[in-house]
Design a protein around this motif. Structure first.
Motif, short mmCIF file in Angstrom:
data_model
loop_
_atom_site.label_atom_id
_atom_site.label_comp_id
_atom_site.label_asym_id
_atom_site.label_seq_id
_atom_site.Cartn_x
_atom_site.Cartn_y
_atom_site.Cartn_z
N VAL A 90 14.49 -30.04 23.59
CA VAL A 90 13.95 -30.81 24.72
C VAL A 90 14.79 -32.07 24.93
CG1 VAL A 90 11.97 -32.14 25.56
CG2 VAL A 90 11.61 -29.90 24.49
N GLY A 91 15.15 -32.72 23.83
CA GLY A 91 15.90 -33.97 23.91
C GLY A 91 17.29 -33.85 24.49
N VAL A 92 17.94 -32.71 24.31
CA VAL A 92 19.30 -32.55 24.84
C VAL A 92 19.30 -32.03 26.27
CG1 VAL A 92 20.33 -32.26 22.56
CG2 VAL A 92 19.67 -30.23 23.87
N PHE A 93 18.13 -31.76 26.82
CA PHE A 93 18.05 -31.25 28.19
C PHE A 93 18.75 -32.16 29.19
CE2 PHE A 93 15.92 -30.36 32.25
CZ PHE A 93 16.23 -29.02 32.37
N PRO A 94 18.61 -33.50 29.11
CA PRO A 94 19.33 -34.36 30.07
C PRO A 94 20.85 -34.14 30.05
CG PRO A 94 17.62 -35.62 29.00
CD PRO A 94 17.70 -34.30 28.27
N ALA A 95 21.42 -33.85 28.90
CA ALA A 95 22.86 -33.57 28.84
C ALA A 95 23.18 -32.29 29.59
CB ALA A 95 23.33 -33.47 27.39
N ASN A 96 22.30 -31.29 29.51
CA ASN A 96 22.53 -30.05 30.24
C ASN A 96 22.40 -30.28 31.75
OD1 ASN A 96 22.95 -28.63 27.88
ND2 ASN A 96 20.82 -28.04 27.69
N VAL A 97 21.47 -31.14 32.15
CA VAL A 97 21.34 -31.49 33.57
C VAL A 97 22.61 -32.19 34.05
CG1 VAL A 97 20.09 -32.91 35.24
CG2 VAL A 97 18.83 -31.57 33.54
N LYS A 98 23.09 -33.14 33.24
CA LYS A 98 24.31 -33.86 33.61
C LYS A 98 25.48 -32.89 33.75
CE LYS A 98 27.33 -37.69 32.26
NZ LYS A 98 28.53 -37.03 32.71
N MET A 99 25.58 -31.94 32.83
CA MET A 99 26.65 -30.96 32.91
C MET A 99 26.55 -30.15 34.21
SD MET A 99 27.45 -27.94 30.21
CE MET A 99 29.02 -27.16 30.14
N ALA A 100 25.36 -29.71 34.56
CA ALA A 100 25.17 -28.92 35.77
C ALA A 100 25.56 -29.73 37.01
CB ALA A 100 23.72 -28.45 35.87
N VAL A 101 25.19 -31.00 37.03
CA VAL A 101 25.55 -31.85 38.16
C VAL A 101 27.06 -32.08 38.20
CG1 VAL A 101 25.33 -34.20 39.11
CG2 VAL A 101 23.30 -32.98 38.29
N ASP A 102 27.63 -32.42 37.06
CA ASP A 102 29.07 -32.70 37.00
C ASP A 102 29.92 -31.47 37.33
OD1 ASP A 102 28.46 -35.28 36.27
OD2 ASP A 102 29.05 -35.04 34.16
N TRP A 103 29.42 -30.30 37.02
CA TRP A 103 30.20 -29.07 37.21
C TRP A 103 29.89 -28.38 38.53
CZ3 TRP A 103 31.38 -25.76 32.33
CH2 TRP A 103 31.92 -26.59 31.33
N ARG A 104 29.17 -29.02 39.42
CA ARG A 104 28.76 -28.36 40.66
C ARG A 104 29.93 -27.98 41.56
NH1 ARG A 104 27.67 -33.66 41.02
NH2 ARG A 104 28.25 -34.80 42.90
N HIS A 105 31.09 -28.62 41.38
CA HIS A 105 32.26 -28.31 42.21
C HIS A 105 33.32 -27.50 41.46
CE1 HIS A 105 30.59 -30.83 45.28
NE2 HIS A 105 30.58 -31.88 44.47
N ARG A 106 32.99 -27.07 40.27
CA ARG A 106 33.94 -26.26 39.51
C ARG A 106 33.91 -24.81 40.01
NH1 ARG A 106 34.69 -28.33 33.43
NH2 ARG A 106 34.97 -30.51 33.93
N PRO A 107 34.85 -24.00 39.54
CA PRO A 107 34.83 -22.58 39.94
C PRO A 107 33.49 -21.92 39.59
CG PRO A 107 36.89 -23.12 38.86
CD PRO A 107 36.00 -24.33 38.71
N ALA A 108 33.14 -20.92 40.37
CA ALA A 108 31.83 -20.26 40.26
C ALA A 108 31.43 -19.87 38.83
CB ALA A 108 31.77 -19.06 41.19
N PRO A 109 32.31 -19.27 38.03
CA PRO A 109 31.88 -18.89 36.67
C PRO A 109 31.48 -20.10 35.81
CG PRO A 109 33.90 -17.74 37.24
CD PRO A 109 33.65 -18.76 38.32
#
Length: 126
Positions: free
Chosen positions: A77-96
């Motif tokens: 649960v505690g590392v979930f914010p890091a996963n959210v940050k990754m998803a936001v930061d990677w939104r413009h990366r290639p589809a895979p």
């Protein structure tokens, strides 16, 4: 090995692999540390790697399995914010890569549930 013993060991293995990865490729983890956290991202990367290794050891040992598995659920649960940050930061990366980052978000739920199930199965054992 009984099926009930494989699940905790698989969870311990997953955590151990994650912990080792924090030391083997720290730059990848540094990038997802939320900026709101104080201190160096590398310190958080190494610290979370140590925590994952400790949780893995605790889950692998029947005497500490229940408490370590409960702690692992909280950790997920505690590392979930890091996963959210990754998803936001990677939104413009290639589809895979974008798909990989987005898939981490719902995967936290089964990880939490798995850790809680291991905790319930590990109580009372020595």
């Amino acid at each position: 090995m009984p099926r009930s013993e494989r699940s905790p060991l698989l969870l311990a293995g997953l955590l151990a692999a994650g912990g080792i990865a924090h030391f083997a490729a720290p730059r990848e983890f540094d990038a997802v540390i939320p900026r709101a956290l104080p201190g160096s991202p590398r310190a958080w990367t190494y610290g979370s790697g140590v925590v994952e290794l400790a949780l893995a050891a605790g889950i692998a040992a029947p005497a500490t399995r229940a408490v370590a598995a409960r702690a692992a659920a909280a950790f997920f649960v505690g590392v979930f914010p890091a996963n959210v940050k990754m998803a936001v930061d990677w939104r413009h990366r290639p589809a895979p890569l974008k798909a990989a980052a987005l898939s981490r978000l719902p995967l936290q739920v089964p990880l939490v549930m798995w850790a809680r199930a291991v905790a319930r199965g590990g109580e009372g054992r020595s």
